[in-house]
Write a protein that holds these residues in place. Structure first.
Motif, PDB file in Angstrom:
ATOM      1  N   PHE A  31       8.189   1.205   2.995  1.00  0.00           N
ATOM      2  CA  PHE A  31       9.416   1.019   3.767  1.00  0.00           C
ATOM      3  C   PHE A  31       9.081   0.332   5.083  1.00  0.00           C
ATOM      4  CE2 PHE A  31      10.281   5.217   1.730  1.00  0.00           C
ATOM      5  CZ  PHE A  31      11.426   4.899   1.054  1.00  0.00           C
ATOM      6  N   VAL A  32      10.111  -0.225   5.716  1.00  0.00           N
ATOM      7  CA  VAL A  32      10.052  -0.702   7.105  1.00  0.00           C
ATOM      8  C   VAL A  32       9.010  -1.786   7.330  1.00  0.00           C
ATOM      9  CG1 VAL A  32       9.793  -0.043   9.544  1.00  0.00           C
ATOM     10  CG2 VAL A  32      10.911   1.520   7.973  1.00  0.00           C
ATOM     11  N   SER A  33       7.871  -1.694   6.661  1.00  0.00           N
ATOM     12  CA  SER A  33       6.784  -2.632   6.919  1.00  0.00           C
ATOM     13  C   SER A  33       7.231  -4.068   6.642  1.00  0.00           C
ATOM     14  CB  SER A  33       5.580  -2.298   6.038  1.00  0.00           C
ATOM     15  OG  SER A  33       5.847  -2.604   4.682  1.00  0.00           O
ATOM     16  N   ALA A  34       6.538  -4.999   7.299  1.00  0.00           N
ATOM     17  CA  ALA A  34       6.885  -6.413   7.131  1.00  0.00           C
ATOM     18  C   ALA A  34       6.787  -6.835   5.669  1.00  0.00           C
ATOM     19  CB  ALA A  34       5.963  -7.269   8.002  1.00  0.00           C
ATOM     20  N   GLN A  79       5.974  -4.532  12.984  1.00  0.00           N
ATOM     21  CA  GLN A  79       6.252  -5.695  12.150  1.00  0.00           C
ATOM     22  C   GLN A  79       6.234  -6.983  12.972  1.00  0.00           C
ATOM     23  OE1 GLN A  79       8.428  -3.071  12.792  1.00  0.00           O
ATOM     24  NE2 GLN A  79       9.938  -3.007  11.134  1.00  0.00           N
ATOM     25  N   GLY A  80       5.599  -7.979  12.400  1.00  0.00           N
ATOM     26  CA  GLY A  80       5.542  -9.278  13.068  1.00  0.00           C
ATOM     27  C   GLY A  80       4.438  -9.378  14.099  1.00  0.00           C
ATOM     28  N   MET A 107       4.686   3.393  10.593  1.00  0.00           N
ATOM     29  CA  MET A 107       5.643   2.295  10.676  1.00  0.00           C
ATOM     30  C   MET A 107       6.349   2.262  12.027  1.00  0.00           C
ATOM     31  SD  MET A 107       7.506   3.432   7.253  1.00  0.00           S
ATOM     32  CE  MET A 107       6.640   3.738   5.741  1.00  0.00           C
ATOM     33  N   SER A 120       0.858  -1.184   0.000  1.00  0.00           N
ATOM     34  CA  SER A 120       0.000   0.000   0.000  1.00  0.00           C
ATOM     35  C   SER A 120       0.900   1.243   0.000  1.00  0.00           C
ATOM     36  CB  SER A 120      -0.974  -0.024   1.167  1.00  0.00           C
ATOM     37  OG  SER A 120      -0.300   0.253   2.348  1.00  0.00           O
ATOM     38  N   GLN A 173      -5.239   0.723   7.892  1.00  0.00           N
ATOM     39  CA  GLN A 173      -5.314   1.620   6.739  1.00  0.00           C
ATOM     40  C   GLN A 173      -6.509   2.570   6.826  1.00  0.00           C
ATOM     41  OE1 GLN A 173      -3.011   1.992   3.959  1.00  0.00           O
ATOM     42  NE2 GLN A 173      -1.789   1.078   5.566  1.00  0.00           N
ATOM     43  N   ASP A 185      -0.688  -5.332  11.750  1.00  0.00           N
ATOM     44  CA  ASP A 185      -0.584  -4.576  10.503  1.00  0.00           C
ATOM     45  C   ASP A 185      -1.011  -3.128  10.758  1.00  0.00           C
ATOM     46  OD1 ASP A 185      -0.102  -4.146   7.834  1.00  0.00           O
ATOM     47  OD2 ASP A 185      -1.385  -5.781   7.136  1.00  0.00           O
ATOM     48  N   SER A 186      -0.704  -2.256   9.799  1.00  0.00           N
ATOM     49  CA  SER A 186      -1.180  -0.881   9.926  1.00  0.00           C
ATOM     50  C   SER A 186      -2.688  -0.858   9.685  1.00  0.00           C
ATOM     51  CB  SER A 186      -0.471   0.025   8.926  1.00  0.00           C
ATOM     52  OG  SER A 186      -0.823  -0.342   7.612  1.00  0.00           O
ATOM     53  N   GLU A 240       1.997   0.210  11.876  1.00  0.00           N
ATOM     54  CA  GLU A 240       2.278  -1.212  12.004  1.00  0.00           C
ATOM     55  C   GLU A 240       3.415  -1.451  12.998  1.00  0.00           C
ATOM     56  OE1 GLU A 240       3.535  -2.808   8.213  1.00  0.00           O
ATOM     57  OE2 GLU A 240       4.567  -4.515   9.106  1.00  0.00           O
ATOM     58  N   LEU A 259       1.595   4.014   1.510  1.00  0.00           N
ATOM     59  CA  LEU A 259       2.396   4.552   2.609  1.00  0.00           C
ATOM     60  C   LEU A 259       3.268   3.497   3.285  1.00  0.00           C
ATOM     61  CD1 LEU A 259       0.007   7.052   4.430  1.00  0.00           C
ATOM     62  CD2 LEU A 259       1.735   7.489   2.694  1.00  0.00           C
ATOM     63  N   MET A 260       3.188   2.270   2.824  1.00  0.00           N
ATOM     64  CA  MET A 260       3.890   1.185   3.530  1.00  0.00           C
ATOM     65  C   MET A 260       5.028   0.626   2.681  1.00  0.00           C
ATOM     66  SD  MET A 260       2.102   1.452   6.213  1.00  0.00           S
ATOM     67  CE  MET A 260       2.819   0.158   7.207  1.00  0.00           C
TER      68      MET A 260
END
Lengths: 270, 327
Positions: A73-76, B260-261, B61, A68, B267, B264-265, B258, A70-71
């Motif tokens: 970077f960094v995101s899983a 990570q692990g 993030m 998506s 949205q 999730d963000s 989010e 905005l995601m």
């Protein structure tokens, strides 16, 4: 490899970029938009082990797409199956020591020497007409990768003789040694500029932008009409291949199913 | 060293490595003391009006979103912000009236920012994402400046407070960035013990530089773990305890972002926040702040009354990638 007959301008540009990417080279790719989709397309179809890294120091990820907007970077999902998770200063140090062959960027404005503006349009620095995000990570990419590749749209307001602001460096004033005099690494600088309609390089001597190739559906005059300055023109112009059906399928189904990036621009029918 | 060119941007913190060392000597707790406290106490004790604020990551993030909301809730004033690698938070802090200076790396621009930039209500100095991060590295190294191979030749240099000098060894031009030792850093982590030994899993922006350069550091954490787990696996520690002033337990502390692990963000919540920030009259942002920040007493109320268990559990389910985290 069936060539497609109906696609958007952005899809065409992304396809050309993806086909330019090389297996044995390293890339520093800006977060979102056409450069990122192009690197994901190359990875999906041609270069499974593509060495592309992002500003957050994720080295050579195989992202879980779609990402998506905005995601990136960094995101899983964005950092999935990388070979290393580092950080911003580490990736910056890798660029500084010459590990990155190519930097891939998008831009709001570009001038004849490949300088980039992503800070503001109109007005002056203290009273900007419209303020944008800033140099971000583009400055370090354009400063330190050996070759910078830009992607943008073919519009008069984007190809300007003189920019409102230089966020990230091209060949600066184009004089010999200009980048080195500004403290930038020797031998680095702009390499290619890609739009849906044309591909440009830069003259070896003058560093001035030079038209190298055209899309199948335009002629030189069409491109020149969409520039605020006249570039040099290579004696023989190549034609850029339109996207394949397979590339479109990957972009539309897997990489950008909502069309956030690839739907931009007008539709082309060949 | 010959100075060839200087940026004209305002330098908010003039580097002072000895002053910073003296601050560390006199103020940072080296003893193994428990630092767990509420977000109200942490922000009230360690964030002062006029502070230079920095943070790792951002509001989508693994950023310290719950701490940002508390800073706004306590109506902190005249903060300088290291606006790097962000889409939302700078506009939000500006809209809430907390900011009077921005160092720009990359900032998402919304109506609040556009307005104050037009009015000249706040000062802005230009850098880039890595420029701000390298400035933090210099701060973390306790040195006054750091040479870098970027920024030079551009408007970003001209409106920064960087300098171009002749390197005394190579006799070539090189850009120097002034060290940055922020007053206060906010970092959200996966795990932390009661003393502040903190673990971040996965990619990040600059947790080490941000933590080590700053005078004061508040950690918010998804969970507090026993120190025994820290000692059994020290390689996982990102930030050791004596850099930390406060530990705030904040499950879903990055929401709407989010971790990570873990989750999730959100949205839907991110879009609501973005749209509020872009709404041109400023009314949208005002309503957002009223609903999600001022209208709740703390992070727990935010989660319980504004987001709800159902959505939070769904976000956990949506975090399908587990490889590389926790294990």
């Amino acid at each position: 490899m069936t060539r497609a007959s109906d696609f958007t301008e952005t899809e065409a540009m992304i396809s050309v970029m993806a086909n330019m990417m090389e297996a044995d080279r390293s890339y520093w790719v800006v977060g979102g938009g056409p450069p990122r989709i192009a690197s994901l397309l190359a990875q999906a179809l041609y270069l499974p082990n593509l060495t592309a890294s992002t500003e957050d120091g994720v080295i050579a990820p195989q992202p879980l797409v779609p990402l998506s907007p905005l995601m990136q970077f960094v995101s899983a999902k964005a950092s999935y199956r990388g070979v290393a998770w580092t950080n911003m200063n580490t990736v910056c140090s890798l660029a500084s020591t010459g590990f990155f062959d190519y930097g891939m960027l998008a831009t709001l404005q570009v001038d004849p020497y490949g300088n980039i503006n992503s800070s503001f349009l109109g007005g002056d620095y203290y009273h900007p007409g419209r303020r944008y995000g800033g140099a971000g990570g583009a400055n370090e990419i354009a400063s330190m990768c050996w070759h910078t590749i830009l992607m943008t749209t073919q519009e008069k307001r984007k190809f300007v003789k003189k920019m409102d602001f230089i966020s990230s460096p091209g060949f600066l004033d184009g004089l010999p040694g200009a980048r080195e005099r500004a403290g930038l690494p020797a031998g680095s600088g702009p390499y290619r500029l890609l739009t849906p309609e044309a591909m440009f390089g830069y003259d070896e001597e003058t560093r001035y932008m030079k038209l190298l190739a055209l899309a199948e559906w335009v002629e030189v005059k069409d491109v020149l009409e969409k520039m605020d300055f006249e570039p040099l023109i290579a004696p023989e112009l190549d034609r850029m291949a339109p996207p394949t059906e397979e590339e479109l399928d990957v972009m539309r189904v897997r990489l950008d199913p909502l069309g956030v990036t690839i739907s931009d621009g007008k539709w082309i029918h060949l | 060293m010959e100075v060839l060119d200087s940026g004209i941007g305002r330098l908010f913190h003039v580097p002072d490595p000895d002053g910073h060392r003296a601050y560390i000597r006199d103020n940072k707790p080296r003893a193994l003391v428990e630092k767990v406290m509420t977000e109200q106490e942490a922000v009230s004790r360690f964030v002062s009006d006029g502070d230079y604020l920095c943070f790792d990551c951002n509001m989508v993030m693994r950023g310290p979103s719950s701490l940002f909301r508390e800073v706004i809730r306590q109506r902190k004033k005249n903060l300088a912000v290291g606006g790097r690698f962000t889409y939302i938070i700078v506009n939000l802090l500006v809209g809430a009236g907390c900011v009077n200076h921005i160092d720009v790396g990359f900032i998402g621009v919304g109506s609040a920012l556009t307005r104050v930039l037009d009015n000249g209500d706040i000062t802005v100095t230009e850098w880039s994402n890595s420029a701000l991060t390298m400035r933090q590295l210099a701060g973390a190294l306790g040195i006054p400046f750091i040479p870098v191979r970027f920024l030079g030749g551009t408007g970003a240099f001209q409106y920064s407070a960087a300098k171009l000098v002749k390197d005394p060894w190579t006799e070539k031009e090189i850009t120097l960035l002034p060290a940055l030792n922020p007053d206060i850093a906010l970092i959200h982590v996966h795990q932390c013990d009661v003393y502040g030994n903190a673990r971040i899993f996965g990619p990040s922006v600059s947790p080490w530089e941000t933590a080590a350069a700053s005078k004061k550091l508040i950690i918010s954490t998804e969970e507090i773990i026993d120190t025994e787990y820290i000692r059994r696996d020290p390689g996982k520690t990102t930030i050791p305890y004596y850099l930390v002033d406060a530990v705030v337990e904040a499950p879903f502390g990055a929401h709407p972002g989010e971790v990570q692990g873990l989750y999730d963000s959100d949205q839907r919540a991110v879009m609501e926040l973005l749209q509020a920030g872009r709404e041109p009259t400023g009314e949208g942002l005002k309503q957002y702040l009223e609903k999600y920040v001022y209208g709740v007493a703390n992070h727990q109320e935010y989660l319980e009354q504004r987001i709800g268990l159902e959505r939070l559990l769904a976000l956990k389910k949506e975090a399908k990638i587990k490889e590389g985290y926790y294990l």
